[in-house]
Design an enzyme around this catalytic site. Structure first.
Site, PDB file in Angstrom:
ATOM      1  N   CYS A  78     -44.471  66.796  73.618  1.00  0.00           N
ATOM      2  CA  CYS A  78     -43.201  66.434  74.249  1.00  0.00           C
ATOM      3  C   CYS A  78     -42.684  67.543  75.151  1.00  0.00           C
ATOM      4  CB  CYS A  78     -42.162  66.074  73.196  1.00  0.00           C
ATOM      5  SG  CYS A  78     -41.810  67.401  72.006  1.00  0.00           S
ATOM      6  N   GLU A  87     -35.185  63.384  68.952  1.00  0.00           N
ATOM      7  CA  GLU A  87     -36.040  64.368  69.622  1.00  0.00           C
ATOM      8  C   GLU A  87     -36.992  63.592  70.518  1.00  0.00           C
ATOM      9  OE1 GLU A  87     -35.322  67.317  69.599  1.00  0.00           O
ATOM     10  OE2 GLU A  87     -34.023  67.457  67.850  1.00  0.00           O
TER      11      GLU A  87
END
Length: 478
Positions: free
Chosen positions: A254, A220
């Site tokens: 993110c 991720e």
């Protein structure tokens, strides 16, 4: 060797212990998995305030209300969703059997088997959420877990280590702490799966280390998640939502909107709307506002400040959104006012690296095709955001770009949907979790075929005869 994350045999001893327990106890029952999920729910519910205090300490200042929402409530929601659906997820899945074997008693099915021991390398930006949300899928799938949290959030990591040890045995779940050397050693362990959340640059090292043991990975990562503001969008509403995403956690997300495409004739209107949005969210200012989070440390503060200096030096118009005109050079921590950079060029560092801070570059565009072409000329992002009410334009953007996920008419929110997979594509990651997709990601999908008692297949064995040849010839027909 101490079992505290010291590189070397301490970690390996913990892993061996968990693997032995997995083999000894066999596949965990529904009740056992539910117990593991309940422990995490109780841990967070009982100690959420302590985690919020620890995160605030680690950041210098972090909004406790934000932490309560994103890290505590968000994680509990994921764990409860897994608990509510676990019995359904665990059921074997029937699959079709080739004709005529199905008519003669053959069966095919998938069984979801725990992989064993999952290693989680969790980041500093949402240190609780990005540990416990994965645990929802890991425990639901019946796995044990070793966790290596970030050394940047030391107080949070130590509290997590202490509490996990109170709620779980080392055979079930354990936290190991330490710096980069401990993290590197962790990636070299022969785990059954690794989930890494962090920077793409570090992911290369994680992947190389995992390759030595052929450990499967979920990565991720991040990247530069773009926004396309369509002409049909409600400008103020869009600006408010974009800036909410850009200032949440001071942009250290993110999935934060990394840069925005705005119609050429609306650029100044967008800047004005963004300024109003920040003023509405932080009416008393930013510097002493408990709702506004600090940059994690001096190194990252200097990095983000360097983007602004570089953009100014290369001729960009840089606009600081500082409603009260506060002096951020005099402060005990590392707060930074939001900034907008108008029409940055690609040679600027702010357009080359993931920003991970409260800076929003704004690129003017004339046609949505130009924005799409720019996005496609760069690495595939973790998220993409479209604002507008033009269905044809929305479909054009979504059908002609590739990203990990998409939110329409807002930013980030697709990650909050437990029934949607969360993951990247290409440089922004591989694999996905959340909800059932997390259960599947951390499960081995075991294919099981049970043969019929009928001896119809005897024709497939030597000596080959006319029946065999006729059967094969039938398969060759178009």
């Amino acid at each position: 060797m101490a079992l505290d994350g010291t590189p070397g045999t301490g970690m390996r001893a913990l892993l061996d212990r968990q693997k032995a327990a997995h083999l000894r106890d066999g596949i965990p029952s529904l009740a056992r998995r539910t117990e593991w999920l309940d422990k995490s729910i109780d841990l967070l519910a009982m100690h959420g305030d302590a985690f919020n205090d620890a995160m605030c300490q680690d950041f210098g200042h972090r909004s406790k209300d934000q932490s309560n929402l994103t890290d505590i409530a968000g994680s509990i929601g994921a764990l409860k969703f897994a608990k509510a659906n676990l019995a359904k997820w665990m059921r074997p899945e029937k699959r079709k059997v080739e004709f005529p074997l199905g008519l003669l008693g053959s069966k095919a099915e998938l069984q979801y088997q725990p992989k064993g021991v999952i290693g989680v390398l969790s980041p500093w930006n949402f240190p609780v959420n990005l540990t416990f949300t994965p645990l929802a899928g890991i425990f639901a799938a019946g796995n044990r877990c070793m966790i290596k949290p970030s050394e940047f959030t030391e107080a949070t990591s130590e509290l997590m280590k202490e509490l996990i040890a109170k709620y779980y045995s080392p055979e079930e779940c354990v936290v190991v702490t330490g710096g980069p050397e401990a993290g590197a050693e962790f990636t070299k362990l022969p785990l059954d799966h690794i989930l890494f959340t962090g920077a793409t640059s570090i992911a290369h090292h994680v992947m190389r280390a995992a390759a030595d043991n052929l450990v499967p990975l979920t990565l991720e990562l991040g990247g530069k998640s773009p926004v396309i503001l369509g002409r049909s969008a409600d400008l103020q509403k869009a600006a408010s939502r974009i800036m909410a995403g850009k200032t949440l956690n001071a942009g250290q997300i993110c999935l934060a909107p990394d840069y925005a495409f705005v119609p050429k004739d609306k650029t100044q209107d967008f800047v004005n709307a963004a300024t109003r949005a920040v003023e509405a969210m932080y009416p008393s200012g930013l510097k002493e506002n408990d709702d506004y989070t600090s940059i994690i440390n001096q190194r990252h503060f200097d990095r983000i400040s360097g983007y602004l200096d570089d953009a100014r030096a290369k001729g960009a118009q840089v606009i600081e959104i500082n409603p009260k005109g506060e002096n951020f050079s005099q402060q005990p921590h590392h707060k930074m006012a939001p900034h907008i950079i108008i029409d940055p060029t690609d040679d600027m560092k702010v357009m080359q690296d993931e920003i991970f801070g409260p800076i929003l570059p704004v690129k003017s565009y004339g046609d949505a095709k130009d924005a799409v072409a720019y996005i496609n000329a760069h690495p595939r992002p973790l998220g993409l955001y479209y604002f507008g009410n033009d269905a044809a334009e929305k479909d054009f953007v979504l059908n002609n770009t590739t990203s990990g996920g998409v939110t329409v008419n807002d930013v980030i929110f697709h990650v909050a949907q437990e029934d949607l997979p969360f993951g990247g594509v290409g440089p922004s990651g591989m694999g996905a979790y959340h909800g059932r997709d997390g259960f599947l990601e951390f499960s081995h999908k075991k294919a099981i075929y049970t043969q019929t008692n009928n001896e119809i297949l005897a024709m497939m064995r030597p000596p080959y005869g006319d029946k065999f040849r006729a059967q094969v010839k039938g398969r060759l027909k178009k």
